[in-house]
Design a protein around this motif. Sequence first.
Motif, PDB file in Angstrom:
ATOM      1  N   LYS A 130       0.833  -1.208   0.000  1.00  0.00           N
ATOM      2  CA  LYS A 130       0.000   0.000   0.000  1.00  0.00           C
ATOM      3  C   LYS A 130       0.868   1.260   0.000  1.00  0.00           C
ATOM      4  O   LYS A 130       0.607   2.199  -0.761  1.00  0.00           O
ATOM      5  CB  LYS A 130      -0.905  -0.013   1.241  1.00  0.00           C
ATOM      6  CG  LYS A 130      -1.841   1.152   1.337  1.00  0.00           C
ATOM      7  CD  LYS A 130      -2.707   1.029   2.580  1.00  0.00           C
ATOM      8  CE  LYS A 130      -3.598   2.241   2.752  1.00  0.00           C
ATOM      9  NZ  LYS A 130      -4.399   2.157   3.969  1.00  0.00           N
ATOM     10  N   ASN A 131       1.920   1.267   0.807  1.00  0.00           N
ATOM     11  CA  ASN A 131       2.807   2.432   0.895  1.00  0.00           C
ATOM     12  C   ASN A 131       3.587   2.678  -0.391  1.00  0.00           C
ATOM     13  O   ASN A 131       4.019   3.799  -0.657  1.00  0.00           O
ATOM     14  CB  ASN A 131       3.786   2.283   2.053  1.00  0.00           C
ATOM     15  CG  ASN A 131       3.101   2.370   3.398  1.00  0.00           C
ATOM     16  OD1 ASN A 131       1.998   2.889   3.522  1.00  0.00           O
ATOM     17  ND2 ASN A 131       3.740   1.833   4.420  1.00  0.00           N
ATOM     18  N   HIS A 132       3.797   1.621  -1.179  1.00  0.00           N
ATOM     19  CA  HIS A 132       4.556   1.756  -2.426  1.00  0.00           C
ATOM     20  C   HIS A 132       3.655   1.722  -3.660  1.00  0.00           C
ATOM     21  O   HIS A 132       4.134   1.582  -4.785  1.00  0.00           O
ATOM     22  CB  HIS A 132       5.625   0.661  -2.505  1.00  0.00           C
ATOM     23  CG  HIS A 132       6.731   0.859  -1.526  1.00  0.00           C
ATOM     24  ND1 HIS A 132       6.654   0.413  -0.226  1.00  0.00           N
ATOM     25  CD2 HIS A 132       7.921   1.487  -1.646  1.00  0.00           C
ATOM     26  CE1 HIS A 132       7.758   0.742   0.410  1.00  0.00           C
ATOM     27  NE2 HIS A 132       8.540   1.398  -0.423  1.00  0.00           N
ATOM     28  N   ASP A 133       2.337   1.845  -3.443  1.00  0.00           N
ATOM     29  CA  ASP A 133       1.356   1.904  -4.525  1.00  0.00           C
ATOM     30  C   ASP A 133       1.465   0.687  -5.451  1.00  0.00           C
ATOM     31  O   ASP A 133       1.497   0.824  -6.678  1.00  0.00           O
ATOM     32  CB  ASP A 133       1.520   3.208  -5.319  1.00  0.00           C
ATOM     33  CG  ASP A 133       0.333   3.479  -6.225  1.00  0.00           C
ATOM     34  OD1 ASP A 133      -0.792   3.072  -5.882  1.00  0.00           O
ATOM     35  OD2 ASP A 133       0.546   4.084  -7.308  1.00  0.00           O
ATOM     36  N   LEU A 134       1.556  -0.496  -4.843  1.00  0.00           N
ATOM     37  CA  LEU A 134       1.641  -1.749  -5.589  1.00  0.00           C
ATOM     38  C   LEU A 134       0.584  -2.720  -5.091  1.00  0.00           C
ATOM     39  O   LEU A 134      -0.013  -2.522  -4.036  1.00  0.00           O
ATOM     40  CB  LEU A 134       3.020  -2.391  -5.403  1.00  0.00           C
ATOM     41  CG  LEU A 134       4.209  -1.656  -5.990  1.00  0.00           C
ATOM     42  CD1 LEU A 134       5.504  -2.278  -5.491  1.00  0.00           C
ATOM     43  CD2 LEU A 134       4.163  -1.690  -7.504  1.00  0.00           C
ATOM     44  N   PHE A 135       0.389  -3.779  -5.851  1.00  0.00           N
ATOM     45  CA  PHE A 135      -0.462  -4.869  -5.409  1.00  0.00           C
ATOM     46  C   PHE A 135       0.398  -5.878  -4.652  1.00  0.00           C
ATOM     47  O   PHE A 135       1.608  -5.960  -4.871  1.00  0.00           O
ATOM     48  CB  PHE A 135      -1.140  -5.554  -6.597  1.00  0.00           C
ATOM     49  CG  PHE A 135      -2.097  -4.665  -7.340  1.00  0.00           C
ATOM     50  CD1 PHE A 135      -3.217  -4.145  -6.719  1.00  0.00           C
ATOM     51  CD2 PHE A 135      -1.859  -4.345  -8.662  1.00  0.00           C
ATOM     52  CE1 PHE A 135      -4.100  -3.327  -7.398  1.00  0.00           C
ATOM     53  CE2 PHE A 135      -2.723  -3.524  -9.354  1.00  0.00           C
ATOM     54  CZ  PHE A 135      -3.850  -3.017  -8.724  1.00  0.00           C
ATOM     55  N   ILE A 136      -0.230  -6.652  -3.807  1.00  0.00           N
ATOM     56  CA  ILE A 136       0.497  -7.644  -3.019  1.00  0.00           C
ATOM     57  C   ILE A 136       1.179  -8.660  -3.933  1.00  0.00           C
ATOM     58  O   ILE A 136       2.324  -9.038  -3.693  1.00  0.00           O
ATOM     59  CB  ILE A 136      -0.445  -8.340  -2.020  1.00  0.00           C
ATOM     60  CG1 ILE A 136      -0.954  -7.323  -0.992  1.00  0.00           C
ATOM     61  CG2 ILE A 136       0.253  -9.493  -1.320  1.00  0.00           C
ATOM     62  CD1 ILE A 136      -2.070  -7.832  -0.121  1.00  0.00           C
ATOM     63  N   ASN A 137       0.498  -9.070  -5.005  1.00  0.00           N
ATOM     64  CA  ASN A 137       1.122 -10.047  -5.904  1.00  0.00           C
ATOM     65  C   ASN A 137       2.362  -9.467  -6.582  1.00  0.00           C
ATOM     66  O   ASN A 137       3.302 -10.192  -6.885  1.00  0.00           O
ATOM     67  CB  ASN A 137       0.139 -10.620  -6.916  1.00  0.00           C
ATOM     68  CG  ASN A 137      -0.591  -9.576  -7.712  1.00  0.00           C
ATOM     69  OD1 ASN A 137      -0.588  -8.391  -7.384  1.00  0.00           O
ATOM     70  ND2 ASN A 137      -1.245 -10.009  -8.770  1.00  0.00           N
ATOM     71  N   ASP A 138       2.396  -8.156  -6.812  1.00  0.00           N
ATOM     72  CA  ASP A 138       3.605  -7.527  -7.355  1.00  0.00           C
ATOM     73  C   ASP A 138       4.774  -7.695  -6.381  1.00  0.00           C
ATOM     74  O   ASP A 138       5.889  -8.036  -6.779  1.00  0.00           O
ATOM     75  CB  ASP A 138       3.388  -6.033  -7.608  1.00  0.00           C
ATOM     76  CG  ASP A 138       2.373  -5.751  -8.699  1.00  0.00           C
ATOM     77  OD1 ASP A 138       2.206  -6.606  -9.597  1.00  0.00           O
ATOM     78  OD2 ASP A 138       1.744  -4.675  -8.656  1.00  0.00           O
ATOM     79  N   VAL A 139       4.503  -7.449  -5.103  1.00  0.00           N
ATOM     80  CA  VAL A 139       5.546  -7.562  -4.081  1.00  0.00           C
ATOM     81  C   VAL A 139       6.003  -9.020  -3.958  1.00  0.00           C
ATOM     82  O   VAL A 139       7.208  -9.295  -3.849  1.00  0.00           O
ATOM     83  CB  VAL A 139       5.055  -7.016  -2.719  1.00  0.00           C
ATOM     84  CG1 VAL A 139       6.112  -7.210  -1.643  1.00  0.00           C
ATOM     85  CG2 VAL A 139       4.658  -5.553  -2.833  1.00  0.00           C
TER      86      VAL A 139
END
Length: 123
Positions: A91-100
């Motif tokens: 959320k803090n890096h404006d990404l989806f969890i699957n991206d991380v």
Amino acid sequence: MWVSVNGKLIQTTDNSRTKFRTNISRSVINDLNEVAANNNTHINYLIESGLQNVLSKGYISFNKELRPTDRVQYKTTYDKDLLDKVKEFAKNHDLFINDVIEYSVNFVDVEKAKKSNYKHRIE
């Protein structure tokens, strides 16, 4: 897992883990399957190792334009605390969890990943 109560072993559910479903690249899953099979572990333990390494660095360099197109649904369990931290990080890096998760595969430490018999431990 197993818990020793009054000298008897009782099988119980590990409450520190939670089920989670997301979409991950099929090729990433296939690669992790091979690594897991060769190192006596499971995919989710490898992913957790990579996630811990990414979180410890505190930054991520992810190009949203290069997201994989072969994503499939993947369901497994993760450590609750780790998953909560990953959700906040994404959320803090404006990404989806699957991206991380997919990014973290590059930081897997097989030596620190739990072994496949971890879920059968005695506490």
